[in-house]
Design an enzyme around this catalytic site. Sequence first.
Site, short mmCIF file in Angstrom:
data_model
loop_
_atom_site.label_atom_id
_atom_site.label_comp_id
_atom_site.label_asym_id
_atom_site.label_seq_id
_atom_site.Cartn_x
_atom_site.Cartn_y
_atom_site.Cartn_z
N ASP A 198 7.53 -0.01 1.45
CA ASP A 198 6.17 0.51 1.36
C ASP A 198 6.05 1.46 0.16
O ASP A 198 6.94 2.26 -0.11
CB ASP A 198 5.84 1.27 2.65
CG ASP A 198 4.38 1.60 2.77
OD1 ASP A 198 3.61 0.71 3.12
OD2 ASP A 198 4.02 2.76 2.49
N GLU A 239 5.92 -4.05 -1.03
CA GLU A 239 4.48 -3.98 -0.79
C GLU A 239 3.82 -3.31 -1.98
O GLU A 239 4.08 -2.15 -2.27
CB GLU A 239 4.23 -3.18 0.50
CG GLU A 239 2.79 -3.16 0.92
CD GLU A 239 2.15 -1.78 0.84
OE1 GLU A 239 1.07 -1.62 1.43
OE2 GLU A 239 2.70 -0.88 0.18
#
Length: 489
Positions: A198, A239
Site C-alpha cells: 500500500d 498498489e
Amino acid sequence: MALKNKVQLITYPDSLGGNLQTLHDVLLKYFRDIFEGGVHILPPFPSSGDRGFAPLTYFEIEPKFGTWNDIKKIGEKFDVLLDLMVNHISKESVYFQDFLKKGKESEYADLFITLDKLWEDGNPVQEDINKMFLRRRVPYSVVTIESTGKEEKVWTTFGKTDPSEQIDLDIKSEKAKQLLTDFFTNFSKNNVKIVRLDAVGYVIKKLGTSCFFVEPEIYEFLDWIKQMADSLGIELLPEVHAHYLTQYKLAKRGFWIYDFILPYTILETLILKSSKRLCEYLKYRPNNQFTMLDCHDGIPVKPDLDDLLNISDARKVVDLCVERGAELSLIVSDEHKDKDGFDVHQIDCTYYSALNCNDDAYLAARAIQFFAPGVPQVYYVGLLAGENDYESFKATGEKRALNRHNYTLNEIEESIQKEVVQRLLKLIRFRNEYPAFDGEFNVIDCPDNEIRLSWKKDDKFCTLFIDLETNQSRIEYANDEGEILEYII
C-alpha cells in the site's frame, strides 16, 4: 507461489460477523467453493486511525479481531492477502514513540526521515516542495523531542492532523529494510500468501522530483522487496493510484497491478449504453492485473483515468451516481484538475446503488469483470449486493462509510437469500470452474449497444453476450461432450 486464476474476496476483519473467527466460519458455511482465489483481509493490525491503515505493528493482530492463529486458520483453506503500508507506520508505534523520547539517540531514529537527510541544514526549501505531489499542505510534521525539548521535522506524506498519524519510513536505511524483512517473515509463518504494498508510489523522496513514483529508484526498491518476498513464497501486489501508463510500467516489469480503470469504465458502459470505450480498453490492457468493481475506497476516476475520460460523459455518469445517493471525493490541487474544472477523484457509494439497484445491470457488470483477464476480486458489500449505508455515513461523516457496512450474522443470512446474490454466486462458480479462462481472451467486434467477450482453451470456449439496452447477459459455452450450452446469467 503461483496466484490462482480464481475469484477472491475483499473484506475488513470485522465486516462479516464481527471478527476473524466469525469470518472463518462465514467463509466455510457460505463461500467454501466461492473464493477459491483467496481472501484479502483489510488491515487487521492494531492501528491508530484510517480504519486499520495506520498500523502500530505487523507482529500483532488487533485483539478485538482475534489472533494470528485465526489468520493462520483461514489460510489453511484460502490464500490470504494482507496489506503492508510500506511507506509509513503509525505515530503511536513503539518505534516512533521511542524516537519522540530520545530523538537521534533512539535505536529506531534511522527508520524515519528527518529533514536533514534531504536538506543539509534540515530546513525545507519551498522551491523543492512546489515540485512535489502533495497529499497534505506540507510533506512533513513538526514534533518535539522529550529528552532535549527541541523541535524535529520528520517526513509525513499522509495525514489530516499535525503531527500526522502516519510517519514515513526511510526505505533507504538498513534498519527499515530489516524491519520490512521481519514483517514479511512473520507473514510467511502465518500462512499469508500475497502482500499488497500500500502507498508504494510514495516511498522514494528525492529533491527536484514529485516524490511520487520516482524512476529508476522505485524499481530498485521494488526489485529488492520482490526478491525478499520470493524467498518467502509470497506474491506481491503493488498498489499505485496514478495515470494508467505509470501502472503499465510496473506490469511490463512483471509485477501484478490493480486495474483501477475497469470499475468506472464498466459503470459508464452500462449507464450510457455504449460499449465502444470499454471494448477498446479491453483490447490493449495488460493481463497481469487484479480486477475489481468496488473496494473499501470509492470508484476511482482521477488520476487513474486521465486521458481516457470524455469529460462530458464523465459528468453525466457522476451526476447520475449523485442522484442515486453517491458522495464525491474531490481533487484538491488545481494542477491535477482538468482544464474545465472536472475534479472527481472517487465516487463514494456501493456499486449496486450506482447501478440503481438493478439486478440485471449489476450482474452484467460482474460478468464483464470476470471475463476481463486477471484475478477478480469481489468486495464483501458487492458480494451481498449491499446498498448505500446512509446511517453510517451520517454517524461518521466519512463518505466512504456508504460502502463499508458491517454485516451481522443475521444480515449475512438474509442477504444470501436474495436472488441477485444467488445469481452472482452461480456466476462466480462458473468463473472459477470453467477451464477456458486459462486460455486465450478475445474482444469480438459488435454493435455499440452490445458486448461480446470470449475465452478459448483447447476444445473449451465460452462467449459472453450482453445487450446494453436490456442489461440481459448470457454465456454460450462448450461442455465436456462438445455440446454448445447457454447460461442465462
